[in-house]
Design a protein around this motif. Structure first.
Motif, PDB file in Angstrom:
ATOM      1  N   GLU A 181      53.896  40.027  11.700  1.00  0.00           N
ATOM      2  CA  GLU A 181      53.463  40.550  10.399  1.00  0.00           C
ATOM      3  C   GLU A 181      53.040  42.014  10.520  1.00  0.00           C
ATOM      4  OE1 GLU A 181      49.593  39.814   7.668  1.00  0.00           O
ATOM      5  OE2 GLU A 181      50.774  38.013   8.105  1.00  0.00           O
ATOM      6  N   ASP A 182      52.285  42.335  11.561  1.00  0.00           N
ATOM      7  CA  ASP A 182      51.845  43.711  11.757  1.00  0.00           C
ATOM      8  C   ASP A 182      53.025  44.640  12.014  1.00  0.00           C
ATOM      9  OD1 ASP A 182      49.263  42.860  11.441  1.00  0.00           O
ATOM     10  OD2 ASP A 182      48.784  42.840  13.582  1.00  0.00           O
ATOM     11  N   ALA A 183      53.986  44.162  12.806  1.00  0.00           N
ATOM     12  CA  ALA A 183      55.163  44.978  13.088  1.00  0.00           C
ATOM     13  C   ALA A 183      55.960  45.241  11.813  1.00  0.00           C
ATOM     14  CB  ALA A 183      56.041  44.287  14.131  1.00  0.00           C
ATOM     15  N   TYR A 184      56.031  44.226  10.953  1.00  0.00           N
ATOM     16  CA  TYR A 184      56.738  44.415   9.680  1.00  0.00           C
ATOM     17  C   TYR A 184      56.016  45.438   8.806  1.00  0.00           C
ATOM     18  CZ  TYR A 184      58.688  43.509   5.069  1.00  0.00           C
ATOM     19  OH  TYR A 184      59.267  43.659   3.843  1.00  0.00           O
ATOM     20  N   GLU A 185      54.686  45.372   8.781  1.00  0.00           N
ATOM     21  CA  GLU A 185      53.933  46.353   7.998  1.00  0.00           C
ATOM     22  C   GLU A 185      54.167  47.760   8.537  1.00  0.00           C
ATOM     23  OE1 GLU A 185      52.212  45.967   5.186  1.00  0.00           O
ATOM     24  OE2 GLU A 185      52.952  43.888   5.210  1.00  0.00           O
ATOM     25  N   ALA A 186      54.258  47.896   9.862  1.00  0.00           N
ATOM     26  CA  ALA A 186      54.531  49.207  10.450  1.00  0.00           C
ATOM     27  C   ALA A 186      55.927  49.688  10.063  1.00  0.00           C
ATOM     28  CB  ALA A 186      54.398  49.137  11.970  1.00  0.00           C
ATOM     29  N   LEU A 187      56.881  48.772  10.014  1.00  0.00           N
ATOM     30  CA  LEU A 187      58.235  49.149   9.590  1.00  0.00           C
ATOM     31  C   LEU A 187      58.236  49.605   8.132  1.00  0.00           C
ATOM     32  CD1 LEU A 187      60.337  46.293  11.227  1.00  0.00           C
ATOM     33  CD2 LEU A 187      60.342  48.702  11.879  1.00  0.00           C
ATOM     34  N   LYS A 188      57.452  48.945   7.310  1.00  0.00           N
ATOM     35  CA  LYS A 188      57.370  49.353   5.907  1.00  0.00           C
ATOM     36  C   LYS A 188      56.823  50.775   5.791  1.00  0.00           C
ATOM     37  CE  LYS A 188      55.690  46.317   2.962  1.00  0.00           C
ATOM     38  NZ  LYS A 188      54.803  45.238   2.456  1.00  0.00           N
ATOM     39  N   THR A 189      55.862  51.089   6.647  1.00  0.00           N
ATOM     40  CA  THR A 189      55.337  52.456   6.652  1.00  0.00           C
ATOM     41  C   THR A 189      56.389  53.432   7.150  1.00  0.00           C
ATOM     42  OG1 THR A 189      53.074  51.683   7.008  1.00  0.00           O
ATOM     43  CG2 THR A 189      53.554  53.959   7.616  1.00  0.00           C
ATOM     44  N   ARG A 190      57.084  53.055   8.224  1.00  0.00           N
ATOM     45  CA  ARG A 190      58.106  53.939   8.789  1.00  0.00           C
ATOM     46  C   ARG A 190      59.186  54.270   7.760  1.00  0.00           C
ATOM     47  NH1 ARG A 190      61.488  51.962  13.941  1.00  0.00           N
ATOM     48  NH2 ARG A 190      59.386  52.043  14.849  1.00  0.00           N
ATOM     49  N   TYR A 191      59.591  53.263   7.009  1.00  0.00           N
ATOM     50  CA  TYR A 191      60.691  53.466   6.061  1.00  0.00           C
ATOM     51  C   TYR A 191      60.201  53.739   4.635  1.00  0.00           C
ATOM     52  CZ  TYR A 191      63.398  51.836  10.000  1.00  0.00           C
ATOM     53  OH  TYR A 191      63.955  51.710  11.247  1.00  0.00           O
ATOM     54  N   ARG A 192      58.890  54.065   4.515  1.00  0.00           N
ATOM     55  CA  ARG A 192      58.306  54.571   3.267  1.00  0.00           C
ATOM     56  C   ARG A 192      58.562  53.623   2.088  1.00  0.00           C
ATOM     57  NH1 ARG A 192      60.960  58.912   5.452  1.00  0.00           N
ATOM     58  NH2 ARG A 192      62.395  59.228   3.717  1.00  0.00           N
ATOM     59  N   VAL A 193      58.096  52.396   2.232  1.00  0.00           N
ATOM     60  CA  VAL A 193      58.248  51.402   1.164  1.00  0.00           C
ATOM     61  C   VAL A 193      57.211  51.664   0.076  1.00  0.00           C
ATOM     62  CG1 VAL A 193      58.058  48.951   0.589  1.00  0.00           C
ATOM     63  CG2 VAL A 193      59.175  49.653   2.715  1.00  0.00           C
ATOM     64  N   ARG A 194      57.671  51.662  -1.160  1.00  0.00           N
ATOM     65  CA  ARG A 194      56.776  51.767  -2.311  1.00  0.00           C
ATOM     66  C   ARG A 194      57.244  50.787  -3.367  1.00  0.00           C
ATOM     67  NH1 ARG A 194      55.493  57.780  -4.223  1.00  0.00           N
ATOM     68  NH2 ARG A 194      53.874  56.588  -5.317  1.00  0.00           N
ATOM     69  N   ILE A 195      56.366  49.890  -3.778  1.00  0.00           N
ATOM     70  CA  ILE A 195      56.683  48.919  -4.818  1.00  0.00           C
ATOM     71  C   ILE A 195      56.145  49.443  -6.138  1.00  0.00           C
ATOM     72  CG2 ILE A 195      56.468  46.521  -5.562  1.00  0.00           C
ATOM     73  CD1 ILE A 195      57.963  46.885  -2.924  1.00  0.00           C
ATOM     74  N   MET A 196      57.033  49.713  -7.062  1.00  0.00           N
ATOM     75  CA  MET A 196      56.622  50.266  -8.341  1.00  0.00           C
ATOM     76  C   MET A 196      55.720  49.277  -9.083  1.00  0.00           C
ATOM     77  SD  MET A 196      58.021  53.162  -8.132  1.00  0.00           S
ATOM     78  CE  MET A 196      57.975  53.048  -6.361  1.00  0.00           C
ATOM     79  N   GLY A 197      54.617  49.780  -9.610  1.00  0.00           N
ATOM     80  CA  GLY A 197      53.720  48.932 -10.379  1.00  0.00           C
ATOM     81  C   GLY A 197      52.546  48.416  -9.580  1.00  0.00           C
ATOM     82  N   GLU A 198      52.643  48.443  -8.228  1.00  0.00           N
ATOM     83  CA  GLU A 198      51.520  47.992  -7.422  1.00  0.00           C
ATOM     84  C   GLU A 198      50.416  49.041  -7.434  1.00  0.00           C
ATOM     85  OE1 GLU A 198      52.478  46.906  -3.481  1.00  0.00           O
ATOM     86  OE2 GLU A 198      53.414  45.002  -4.050  1.00  0.00           O
ATOM     87  N   GLU A 199      49.173  48.593  -7.295  1.00  0.00           N
ATOM     88  CA  GLU A 199      48.042  49.516  -7.298  1.00  0.00           C
ATOM     89  C   GLU A 199      48.138  50.452  -6.109  1.00  0.00           C
ATOM     90  OE1 GLU A 199      43.165  49.424  -7.139  1.00  0.00           O
ATOM     91  OE2 GLU A 199      44.301  47.575  -7.529  1.00  0.00           O
ATOM     92  N   GLU A 200      48.066  51.737  -6.379  1.00  0.00           N
ATOM     93  CA  GLU A 200      48.160  52.743  -5.334  1.00  0.00           C
ATOM     94  C   GLU A 200      46.974  53.689  -5.443  1.00  0.00           C
ATOM     95  OE1 GLU A 200      51.867  54.709  -5.637  1.00  0.00           O
ATOM     96  OE2 GLU A 200      53.040  52.864  -5.641  1.00  0.00           O
ATOM     97  N   PRO A 201      46.692  54.440  -4.408  1.00  0.00           N
ATOM     98  CA  PRO A 201      45.614  55.424  -4.495  1.00  0.00           C
ATOM     99  C   PRO A 201      45.912  56.441  -5.590  1.00  0.00           C
ATOM    100  CG  PRO A 201      46.311  55.118  -2.221  1.00  0.00           C
ATOM    101  CD  PRO A 201      47.310  54.419  -3.082  1.00  0.00           C
ATOM    102  N   GLU A 202      44.870  56.935  -6.215  1.00  0.00           N
ATOM    103  CA  GLU A 202      45.040  57.959  -7.236  1.00  0.00           C
ATOM    104  C   GLU A 202      45.376  59.272  -6.543  1.00  0.00           C
ATOM    105  OE1 GLU A 202      45.000  57.624 -10.463  1.00  0.00           O
ATOM    106  OE2 GLU A 202      44.588  55.479 -10.398  1.00  0.00           O
ATOM    107  N   VAL A 203      46.676  59.565  -6.467  1.00  0.00           N
ATOM    108  CA  VAL A 203      47.083  60.744  -5.701  1.00  0.00           C
ATOM    109  C   VAL A 203      47.654  61.856  -6.574  1.00  0.00           C
ATOM    110  CG1 VAL A 203      47.468  59.437  -3.611  1.00  0.00           C
ATOM    111  CG2 VAL A 203      49.338  59.700  -5.221  1.00  0.00           C
ATOM    112  N   GLY A 204      48.165  61.492  -7.749  1.00  0.00           N
ATOM    113  CA  GLY A 204      48.707  62.512  -8.642  1.00  0.00           C
ATOM    114  C   GLY A 204      49.675  63.425  -7.935  1.00  0.00           C
TER     115      GLY A 204
END
Length: 540
Positions: A406-429
């Motif tokens: 699970e941790d390795a998959y999360e790291a892969l998601k970071t590596r490949y810049r996964v973003r799910i539209m509509g999910e709560e994200e930091p207020e980055v503007g």
């Protein structure tokens, strides 16, 4: 027999996968016997065997007959012919087909990676395997060995006479069958098998003189008589292996288990869960099972008068399972199901009220009425760490594997810049790289580690090619380690720094953290440069 058309329908998924492989030009290595040709393409025995392995077990047998093999080969030919025709017609260029093939290829690759890397190796990077292998290489040493046959004699004179017969041309195996006193090897032409240096000889035990002589002999030669505690041996070496080391790829699973569950993890679990390793008190028990209480009391009186217990079992017991073994039901362990009896508090209480050699009863259970004798008792004790080491590792491994994957998959998601539209994200503007880094540092200063990690991840998602992106990745690991003490996730994050940014000035720091976080090592002092100062990061 089902028609090829029906089988094609049942195997549609498999056929599409094979089509993907054909389109990609993949060829299986293996047996090269050609079974069919379609133009320049060959269908080999290896291709056939590989496809047969994919057939569900319940259907596989029908394709092992001559008729079944022909049918399966016809299916393979059909796939090749029709896929060629489809390409000639340009069907492979159609958008809908290309989309389907791309989808199938992704599924096949993702399932393979998930199975072979994430799940099988729990996401542990190969560099960790290589490092462990280097550091523990002696654990994977293959000792030198020799393959040996022998003929055993009672006297040296007999051995010398037999050796002369061998020199005159007689066969060693035949002579062993005729003369050897070792009954265990005589029928096998004297074959002892493989003798490993510094280990007991199979079937013979520890015979130092035998081992020394065997390792000194060239392959094919026969020794002079070698005296041991067993007698006199003529030894013939038929093969030698100089030893060496197991290859890394052959010991990956063993290393994975050691990495995921270290000796320190096992010791910690053992210390934190002492009750799990208490072996309850137990007693070795025999019984006479009777249908009525009156009969059981008669048996008890006769035993108290000196009658033999086994004779009472033979004469009166109705328990067929224990009658031919003197009534022995085996060990009764406190709190556990009783062999041949089931669950019975009354039976258990009666057993542990008796000392070895004492007789008790009658005890009523749903089986009938029991008269019992306790042969021996073993007191409760706590198993040693060495006794339970493998047991604890097996207990901890599944969750560690799941979490690692699970941790390795999360790291892969970071590596490949996964973003799910509509999910709560930091207020980055429209924040810049420096803005986001500062927000992350502020979240750390406010002791909001999860928020800080979200900001650092947003840095990686939005600015993956920034010259200082590696610093955000490093800080993800640092927050996991120092603020959340989640060392598994920290290790994954630091490993990304090492793998993606091997030349950056924090790569050595990431390695140091992997080796030392969670220990009492000297406090971390970065050798690289970080955007934030150490006080803000909690490294004062």
């Amino acid at each position: 027999m089902r028609s090829s058309q029906v089988v094609l329908t049942l195997w549609k998924g498999l056929a599409i996968i094979c089509l993907v492989l054909v389109v990609a030009g993949c060829q299986r290595a293996g047996r090269e016997e050609v079974l069919a040709r379609v133009g320049s393409a060959r269908i080999t025995q290896a291709d056939f065997d590989a496809l047969l392995e994919e057939v569900p077990p319940y259907a596989r047998a029908q394709y092992t007959t001559e008729e079944g093999k022909k049918q399966l080969l016809d299916i393979m030919v059909r796939w090749e012919v029709l896929s060629r025709a489809a390409r000639d017609e340009g069907i492979d260029k159609r958008e809908d087909i290309a989309t389907r093939l791309n989808s199938i290829e992704k599924r096949l690759l993702s399932e393979t990676y998930d199975g072979e890397v994430l799940r099988a190796m729990a996401g542990v990077p190969r560099s960790d395997f290589e490092a462990y292998y280097r550091e523990h290489k002696e654990d994977f040493r293959i000792k030198p060995s020799v393959t040996v046959s022998h003929i055993l004699f009672e006297t040296e004179e007999e051995a010398l006479a037999a050796r002369q017969r061998l020199e005159d041309g007689e066969d060693f195996a035949a002579l062993a069958g005729e003369l050897s006193k070792d009954l265990a090897t005589r029928g096998a032409g004297g074959s002892v098998g493989v003798v490993v240096k510094d280990e007991p000889i199979p079937g013979l035990g520890n015979l130092e003189e035998f081992v020394v002589a065997a390792f000194a002999l060239p392959v094919g030669q026969v020794s002079h008589p070698v005296e041991t505690s067993r007698g006199y041996h003529l030894i013939k070496v038929t093969g030698k292996d100089a030893g060496g080391y197991e290859e890394l790829d052959t010991v990956m699973e063993r290393i994975r288990d050691e990495i995921l569950v270290s000796d320190e993890d096992i010791e910690a679990y053992y210390g934190e869960n002492p009750d799990e390793f208490i072996e309850p008190e137990k007693a070795d028990v025999r019984h006479v099972l009777c249908e009525t209480e009156a009969q059981a009391r008669r048996v008890l009186r006769r035993l108290e008068g000196g009658a033999d217990f086994e004779e009472m079992v033979e004469t009166y017991s109705t328990d067929r399972g224990t009658k031919n073994r003197g009534g022995r039901i085996g060990f009764v362990t406190k709190g556990r199901r009783i062999p041949y009896v089931g669950s019975s508090e009354e039976f258990e209480e009666a057993v542990f009220a008796l000392q070895p050699g004492e007789i008790g009863g009658p005890i009523h259970t749903d089986k009938g009425y029991h008269v019992i004798r306790v042969d021996s008792r073993e007191e409760s004790y706590t198993k040693t760490l060495d006794e339970v080491r493998d047991e604890v590792r097996r207990k901890l491994l599944p969750e560690r594997q799941r979490q690692g994957a699970e941790d390795a998959y999360e790291a892969l998601k970071t590596r490949y810049r996964v973003r799910i539209m509509g999910e709560e994200e930091p207020e980055v503007g429209q924040h810049t790289f420096d803005d986001l880094f500062k927000l992350a540092e502020e979240a750390q200063a406010q002791e909001k580690p999860e928020e800080a990690i979200n900001y650092y991840r947003e840095v990686m998602n939005r600015f993956p090619d920034h010259r200082e992106a590696y610093k955000a990745q490093f800080m993800i690991g640092f927050v996991y380690s120092e603020m959340l003490t989640d060392y598994d996730k920290a290790k994954v994050a630091f490993q990304v720094v090492i793998d993606r940014y091997p030349e950056c000035d924090l790569a050595d720091d990431a390695r140091w953290m992997i080796d030392n976080m969670g220990t009492n090592a000297v406090p971390f002092e970065p050798t690289g440069t970080l955007t934030a100062d150490k006080t803000t990061m909690g490294m004062s």
